[in-house]
Design an enzyme around this catalytic site. Structure first.
Site, short mmCIF file in Angstrom:
data_model
loop_
_atom_site.label_atom_id
_atom_site.label_comp_id
_atom_site.label_asym_id
_atom_site.label_seq_id
_atom_site.Cartn_x
_atom_site.Cartn_y
_atom_site.Cartn_z
CG HIS A 12 -1.79 1.25 1.29
ND1 HIS A 12 -3.11 1.17 1.66
CD2 HIS A 12 -1.57 2.57 1.03
CE1 HIS A 12 -3.66 2.39 1.62
NE2 HIS A 12 -2.72 3.26 1.25
CG HIS A 14 -0.65 7.00 -1.51
ND1 HIS A 14 -1.93 7.09 -1.99
CD2 HIS A 14 -0.75 6.42 -0.29
CE1 HIS A 14 -2.78 6.60 -1.09
NE2 HIS A 14 -2.08 6.17 -0.05
CG ASN A 41 -5.07 8.33 -3.37
OD1 ASN A 41 -4.07 7.76 -3.81
ND2 ASN A 41 -5.07 9.00 -2.23
CE LYS A 106 -8.06 2.37 -0.29
NZ LYS A 106 -6.80 2.58 0.37
CG HIS A 144 -9.55 4.46 4.13
ND1 HIS A 144 -8.49 5.33 3.95
CD2 HIS A 144 -10.16 4.85 5.27
CE1 HIS A 144 -8.47 6.20 4.96
NE2 HIS A 144 -9.48 5.94 5.76
CG HIS A 187 -4.50 2.45 5.99
ND1 HIS A 187 -5.80 2.42 6.40
CD2 HIS A 187 -4.49 3.03 4.77
CE1 HIS A 187 -6.55 2.98 5.46
NE2 HIS A 187 -5.79 3.35 4.46
C1 NCD Z 1 -3.27 9.16 1.67
C2 NCD Z 1 -2.82 10.13 0.57
O1 NCD Z 1 -2.22 11.17 0.91
O2 NCD Z 1 -3.04 9.85 -0.59
N1 NCD Z 1 -3.25 9.82 2.93
C3 NCD Z 1 -3.20 9.25 4.14
O3 NCD Z 1 -3.36 9.96 5.15
N2 NCD Z 1 -2.95 7.98 4.31
C4 NCD Z 1 -4.61 8.61 1.35
C5 NCD Z 1 -4.95 7.39 2.15
O4 NCD Z 1 -4.48 6.28 1.84
O5 NCD Z 1 -5.71 7.49 3.12
ZN ZN Z 2 -3.02 5.22 1.45
#
Ligand code: NCD
Ligand code: ZN
Length: 364
Positions: A12, A14, A41, A106, A144, A187
Site C-alpha cells: 500500500h 502512493h 487516488n 480500492k 480503507h 492500514h
Molecule cells: C493518503 C494520501 O495522501 O493519498 N493519505 C493518508 O493519510 N494515508 C490517502 C490514504 O491512503 O488514506
Molecule cells: Zn493510502
C-alpha cells in the site's frame, strides 16, 4: 548487527503522478523494495481498466505505464487497484479480471481521506453486483476501513472512532454477505480492527504502517507533529499494543507491510493539514524499530523470522505472487532521513518531520 532479508513488497503506497513520481519510486528502490501496490487516488482517479488516460480518469493500464516509465519497470510486481466509484460496474470487474490487468479494487469512504471524493458508502456496495463479481473472479478488495461522514466528536473519542465503528458494524455485514470475497483491511490502527482480522477467515488480511506500530496520538499532539498526521489517524497505546501483538504472533500469516507512504509537497496550510506520512527511504528501518519496541530481538532466529514474515513473505503469499529471491541488508546504526528533493518540491520524511533519528541504516 546486520539483517539480511529478501527484498520486500510495499502493499500500500502512493506514487502520485507527474514530475516527482521517479523520485518516489527511487526512494522505494533505495529501501530494498521489490514491488508495490500503487494506490489509485490520483487526480483524476484510476477508475477504468484499459485505454489511454482521459480527463475523468486514468486506466490501470495507462497509470501502470506511467509508473513503469518512471522507474517501476524494475519492480518484480506492480499492482494498481481500481478505484471503486459510482461508475464501476460488474462488467468492468469481469472484463478487467479476464484481461489480467485487474487484481484488486480500492474502497474509499467518501471524502474520508486525500482524494477520496469519488468513493461511495460501503452500504451502497454490500450485496451489490460489483462485490459479487469481485467475489466470483477472485479480485481482492482493499478497504480503507473508516465510517464516513461522522461529525468531529464522533470521528474520534476515547470510547469509539470511525475505524472501530466500521469494524464493529460494516465488516461483519460485509463478510456475511460476501463470504468468499478476498479482503485486505488496509492500514489498520485499532485493537478492534486487529482482533477482527485475527479472528476472520484466512482470506481476510491486513496491512499495518510503520507509524501506527510506532506512534500514538500523544506523539502527534505533543508539539503538533503534523508530519505524523495521516488517515486513519494514529490511535492510543492499547491500539498500538494490539497491532504489535498482531505482527509478532508466531506463525501469523495475515498481517503484512503496507506503508501508506503518501508524499505531500504541502502538508500544513492556512486551513488545515494534508493527510499522509511519507516514509519512502526509511520504512524497513522504522518497521525494525517498531519490532524492537515490541520486545523482539531481531538478532535471534525467532525475531528475524517474525520480521521477515511480516515485511517480505506474508504480503506476496496473500496476493499470490512469489517472495523475492533478491536480498537487501540493514545494519544497526543511527541514520538520518534527509529531505527528499523532487521536481515537485521537497518532501519531508516522517522521522525528520518528527525530529527523530533512525536506529537502523540501509546498506548499499
Ligand atoms: C493518503 C494520501 O495522501 O493519498 N493519505 C493518508 O493519510 N494515508 C490517502 C490514504 O491512503 O488514506
Ligand atoms: Zn493510502
Amino acid at each position: 548487527m546486520t539483517l539480511t532479508l529478501p527484498r520486500w513488497f510495499d502493499l500500500h503506497t502512493h506514487f502520485r503522478q507527474g514530475s516527482a513520481v521517479a523520485s518516489y519510486i527511487k526512494a522505494h528502490l533505495d529501501m530494498g523494495c521489490a514491488g508495490a501496490l500503487a494506490m489509485p487516488n490520483t487526480q483524476p482517479p484510476v477508475s477504468r481498466i484499459s485505454g489511454a488516460a482521459e480527463t475523468d480518469g486514468w486506466s490501470i493500464e495507462s497509470y501502470s505505464t506511467e509508473l513503469r516509465a518512471a522507474g517501476a519497470e524494475v519492480f518484480e510486481q506492480l499492482i494498481v487497484p481500481l478505484y471503486l466509484t459510482r461508475q464501476t460496474t460488474a462488467e468492468i470487474i469481469r472484463e478487467g479480471a479476464v484481461s489480467g490487468l485487474l487484481r484488486a479494487c480500492k474502497y474509499y469512504p467518501p471524502h474520508g481521506t486525500t482524494n477520496a471524493e469519488h468513493g461511495l458508502p460501503m452500504d451502497d456496495l454490500i450485496g451489490g453486483e460489483v462485490f459479487q463479481a469481485m467475489e466470483e473472479c477472485g479480485v481482492i478488495l482493499c478497504i480503507h476501513g473508516e465510517q464516513h461522514a461522522l461529525s468531529g466528536p464522533d470521528y474520534i473519542d476515547a470510547q469509539q472512532n470511525a475505524e472501530t465503528l466500521f469494524y464493529k458494524e460494516r465488516m461483519p455485514q460485509l463478510l456475511a454477505t460476501h463470504p468468499k470475497l478476498r479482503i485486505v483491511c488496509e492500514h489498520i490502527t485499532t485493537r478492534v480492527a486487529a482482533e477482527f482480522v485475527a479472528a476472520a477467515p484466512n482470506h481476510v488480511g491486513a496491512t499495518i504502517t510503520p507509524q501506527h506500530l510506532l506512534y500514538t496520538l500523544g506523539h502527534l499532539i505533543r508539539g503538533l507533529k503534523y508530519h505524523l498526521y495521516c488517515l486513519p489517524i494514529v490511535k492510543f497505546q492499547e491500539d498500538r499494543a494490539a497491532l504489535r501483538v498482531a505482527v509478532t504472533t508466531t506463525g501469523q500469516t495475515k498481517f503484512f507491510a503496507g506503508t501508506d507512504s503518501a508524499p505531500h509537497t504541502t502538508k500544513a496550510t492556512a486551513c488545515g493539514c494534508a493527510a499522509g506520512c511519507f516514509t519512502g527511504g526509511c520504512a524497513p528501518q522504522l518497521y525494525a524499530m517498531a519490532f524492537e519496541e515490541a520486545g523482539l530481538d531481531l538478532s535471534s532466529a525467532e525475531g528475524h523470522a517474525l520480521f521477515e514474515r511480516f515485511l517480505c513473505l506474508n504480503g506476496p503469499a496473500f496476493y499470490g505472487f512469489p517472495a523475492s529471491a533478491q536480498r537487501f541488508q540493514m545494519e544497526k546504526a543511527t541514520s538520518q532521513t534527509p529531505l527528499l528533493e523532487t521536481p515537485a518540491g521537497p518532501i519531508t520524511p516522517l522521522p525528520l518531520g518528527m525530529g527523530l533519528e533512525l536506529t537502523w541504516r540501509m546498506m548499499e
